[in-house]
Scaffold this motif. Structure first.
Motif, PDB file in Angstrom:
ATOM      1  N   MET A  95       0.863  -1.168  -0.001  1.00  0.00           N
ATOM      2  CA  MET A  95       0.014   0.156  -0.025  1.00  0.00           C
ATOM      3  C   MET A  95       0.851   1.350   0.004  1.00  0.00           C
ATOM      4  O   MET A  95       2.204   1.065   0.331  1.00  0.00           O
ATOM      5  CB  MET A  95      -0.890  -0.034   1.112  1.00  0.00           C
ATOM      6  CG  MET A  95      -0.337   0.123   2.576  1.00  0.00           C
ATOM      7  SD  MET A  95       0.916  -1.114   3.052  1.00  0.00           S
ATOM      8  CE  MET A  95       0.359  -2.512   2.726  1.00  0.00           C
ATOM      9  N   ASP A 135       0.846  -8.622  -6.166  1.00  0.00           N
ATOM     10  CA  ASP A 135       0.634  -8.227  -4.762  1.00  0.00           C
ATOM     11  C   ASP A 135      -0.184  -8.763  -4.052  1.00  0.00           C
ATOM     12  O   ASP A 135      -1.276  -8.331  -4.473  1.00  0.00           O
ATOM     13  CB  ASP A 135       0.775  -6.646  -5.057  1.00  0.00           C
ATOM     14  CG  ASP A 135       1.068  -5.725  -3.807  1.00  0.00           C
ATOM     15  OD1 ASP A 135       1.191  -6.696  -2.887  1.00  0.00           O
ATOM     16  OD2 ASP A 135       0.848  -4.562  -3.725  1.00  0.00           O
ATOM     17  N   HIS A 187      -3.523   0.684  -4.941  1.00  0.00           N
ATOM     18  CA  HIS A 187      -2.849   1.266  -5.921  1.00  0.00           C
ATOM     19  C   HIS A 187      -3.190   0.434  -7.324  1.00  0.00           C
ATOM     20  O   HIS A 187      -3.096  -0.655  -7.195  1.00  0.00           O
ATOM     21  CB  HIS A 187      -1.439   1.254  -5.665  1.00  0.00           C
ATOM     22  CG  HIS A 187      -0.902  -0.214  -5.177  1.00  0.00           C
ATOM     23  ND1 HIS A 187      -0.084  -0.879  -5.818  1.00  0.00           N
ATOM     24  CD2 HIS A 187      -0.762  -0.654  -3.901  1.00  0.00           C
ATOM     25  CE1 HIS A 187       0.350  -1.914  -5.453  1.00  0.00           C
ATOM     26  NE2 HIS A 187      -0.200  -1.813  -3.864  1.00  0.00           N
ATOM     27  N   THR A 229      -4.690  -3.033  -6.762  1.00  0.00           N
ATOM     28  CA  THR A 229      -4.839  -3.772  -5.625  1.00  0.00           C
ATOM     29  C   THR A 229      -6.226  -3.295  -4.673  1.00  0.00           C
ATOM     30  O   THR A 229      -6.421  -2.023  -4.880  1.00  0.00           O
ATOM     31  CB  THR A 229      -3.521  -3.840  -4.781  1.00  0.00           C
ATOM     32  OG1 THR A 229      -3.601  -2.440  -4.012  1.00  0.00           O
ATOM     33  CG2 THR A 229      -2.473  -4.306  -5.675  1.00  0.00           C
ATOM     34  N   GLU A 253      -6.622  -3.479  -0.667  1.00  0.00           N
ATOM     35  CA  GLU A 253      -5.888  -3.867   0.676  1.00  0.00           C
ATOM     36  C   GLU A 253      -6.295  -3.208   1.880  1.00  0.00           C
ATOM     37  O   GLU A 253      -5.496  -2.633   2.449  1.00  0.00           O
ATOM     38  CB  GLU A 253      -4.594  -3.662   0.295  1.00  0.00           C
ATOM     39  CG  GLU A 253      -3.883  -2.355  -0.424  1.00  0.00           C
ATOM     40  CD  GLU A 253      -2.309  -2.349  -0.654  1.00  0.00           C
ATOM     41  OE1 GLU A 253      -1.733  -2.665   0.140  1.00  0.00           O
ATOM     42  OE2 GLU A 253      -2.170  -2.293  -1.751  1.00  0.00           O
ATOM     43  N   GLU A 290      -4.947  -8.366   1.102  1.00  0.00           N
ATOM     44  CA  GLU A 290      -4.793  -7.857  -0.019  1.00  0.00           C
ATOM     45  C   GLU A 290      -4.939  -8.641  -1.334  1.00  0.00           C
ATOM     46  O   GLU A 290      -4.340  -9.558  -1.387  1.00  0.00           O
ATOM     47  CB  GLU A 290      -3.539  -7.041  -0.268  1.00  0.00           C
ATOM     48  CG  GLU A 290      -3.035  -6.583  -1.546  1.00  0.00           C
ATOM     49  CD  GLU A 290      -1.686  -5.799  -1.568  1.00  0.00           C
ATOM     50  OE1 GLU A 290      -0.823  -6.189  -0.781  1.00  0.00           O
ATOM     51  OE2 GLU A 290      -1.559  -4.698  -2.544  1.00  0.00           O
TER      52      GLU A 290
HETATM   53 CO    CO Z   1      -0.296  -3.243  -2.716  1.00  0.00          CO
END
Ligand code: CO
Ligand code: MF3
Ligand code: CO
Length: 279
Positions: free
Chosen positions: A1, A120, A183, A214, A216, A247
Motif C-alpha cells: 500500500m 501483490d 494502488h 490492488t 488492501e 490484499e
Molecule cells: Co499493494
C-alpha cells in the motif's frame, strides 16, 4: 500500500490510468498466482518461536527458486523481501529476529515480479491460539476486502469500492485506516489509480475494462489514526489497538472483475486448511 498524500500528487498531474489488454491479464495471472502460492507455502511456517526474518528468508528463496524477484527488496530503500505486520502494526512491518509469540496475528505481504509484472497480495495468519476478538477482526477484514472486490465492474467508481468497505467495517464497529491506500499496478509496483478504502458511492475514478489495481483494506479495532516509527517504515495504530489487512491484485473485465491472487490451494483465510470456500 502507499501513503495517501504522496500517492495523490502524481495522479493529479497526469490523470493517466493505463488500460491493459489480454496479454497483460495473462501476465498478471502468472505473477498473481505465484504470489498467492508463496502465501500458501508460508502458512505452515507461521507459529510461535519462528522469527519474521526466517519467513523473509523463506520468501526470498521461494522467489529465487521460481524465477521471480521480490519487489520490496531495494524499493525506496526497503531492505527486506516481504512485510510482516504483527498485532498493532498496520503495514510495512520489517522482518527481524524477534520470534512470534503465541496469540499474535500477523499480516504477510508478498509482491513478486514475474516477467516484469507485479503480483501483490497479503493475508493474515494466526500464531498459535488467538483471542476471539482478534479472530473477529481478521474475519471482518477478510469480508471487507471482498465487499470491495464485489463493487468492481465497468461503470462503477473507486468511491464505490471504498464505500462498500467503509460501510461494512464501520457497521461492525471497526475503523478504516485512511493514511494508506491500494494502488494501480502492472509493470509498475505503485501506479494510478489510488484505491481508497473509504469514500462515497459515485465519487472518484470511473472503472474501465483493462484497469489493474490492488484492494488492501487495513481495518482497526480501535481508532483509525496511525503513526510511522523512527525506522521510517513500520506503521502502527496510535492507540495500539489491533489492526488487520488482506490484499488482492485485480483487473477490471468487461463483465466485472478478475482476482489474480486467489490461493491456488484454496487457502483463503486462517486457519489455512486446503480447499476452503472463498466466503
Ligand atoms: Co499493494
Ligand atoms: N506490498 C506493499 C503494498 O501492498 C508495498 C510494500 S513496499 C515496501 O503495496 F517497500 F514496504 F515493501
Ligand atoms: Co502488498
Amino acid at each position: 500500500m502507499i501513503f495517501v498524500d504522496a500517492a495523490i500528487a502524481p495522479a493529479r498531474k497526469s490523470g493517466h490510468i493505463k488500460l491493459h489488454g489480454p496479454e497483460a491479464f495473462a501476465a498478471m495471472r502468472k505473477a498473481g498466482q505465484l504470489a498467492a502460492l508463496a502465501l500458501d507455502v508460508v502458512a505452515a511456517e507461521v507459529k510461535p518461536g519462528v522469527t519474521t526474518q526466517a519467513l523473509d528468508d523463506l520468501m526470498f528463496e521461494f522467489a529465487m527458486d521460481n524465477g521471480a524477484y521480490p519487489a520490496p527488496l531495494g524499493y525506496r530503500g526497503y531492505r527486506k523481501s516481504i512485510c510482516t505486520s504483527i498485532n498493532h502494526v498496520v503495514c510495512h512491518g520489517l522482518p527481524d529476529n524477534k520470534p512470534l509469540r503465541d496469540g499474535d496475528i500477523i499480516n504477510i505481504d508478498v509482491t513478486l515480479i514475474v516477467d516484469g509484472w507485479h503480483g501483490d497480495s497479503s493475508r493474515m495468519y494466526y500464531s498459535g491460539e488467538v483471542l476471539r476478538r482478534a479472530q473477529r477482526l481478521v474475519e471482518i477484514t477478510y469480508e471487507a476486502l471482498w465487499r470491495g472486490i464485489d463493487a468492481v465492474k465497468p461503470g462503477a467508481t473507486t468511491g464505490d469500492i471504498g464505500a462498500a468497505i467503509q460501510e461494512y467495517a464501520e457497521g461492525e464497529r471497526c475503523s478504516v485506516v485512511r493514511d494508506f491506500c491500494g494502488h494501480g499496478l502492472g509493470k509498475l509496483f505503485h501506479d494510478e489509480p489510488n484505491i481508497l478504502h473509504y469514500g462515497k458511492r459515485g465519487e472518484g475514478v470511473p472503472l474501465k475494462p483493462g484497469m489493474l489495481f490492488t484492494i488492501e483494506p487495513m481495518i482497526n479495532i480501535g481508532r483509525p489514526q496511525v503513526k510511522v516509527l523512527s525506522d521510517g517504515w513500520t506503521a502502527v495504530t496510535r492507540d495500539r489497538s489491533l489492526s488487520a489487512q488482506f490484499e488482492h491484485s485485480v483487473g477490471v473485465t468487461e463483465s466485472g472483475v478478475e482476482v489474480f491472487t486467489l490461493s491456488p490451494g484454496g487457502m483463503h483465510r486462517p486457519p489455512y486448511t486446503p480447499d476452503q470456500p472463498l466466503r
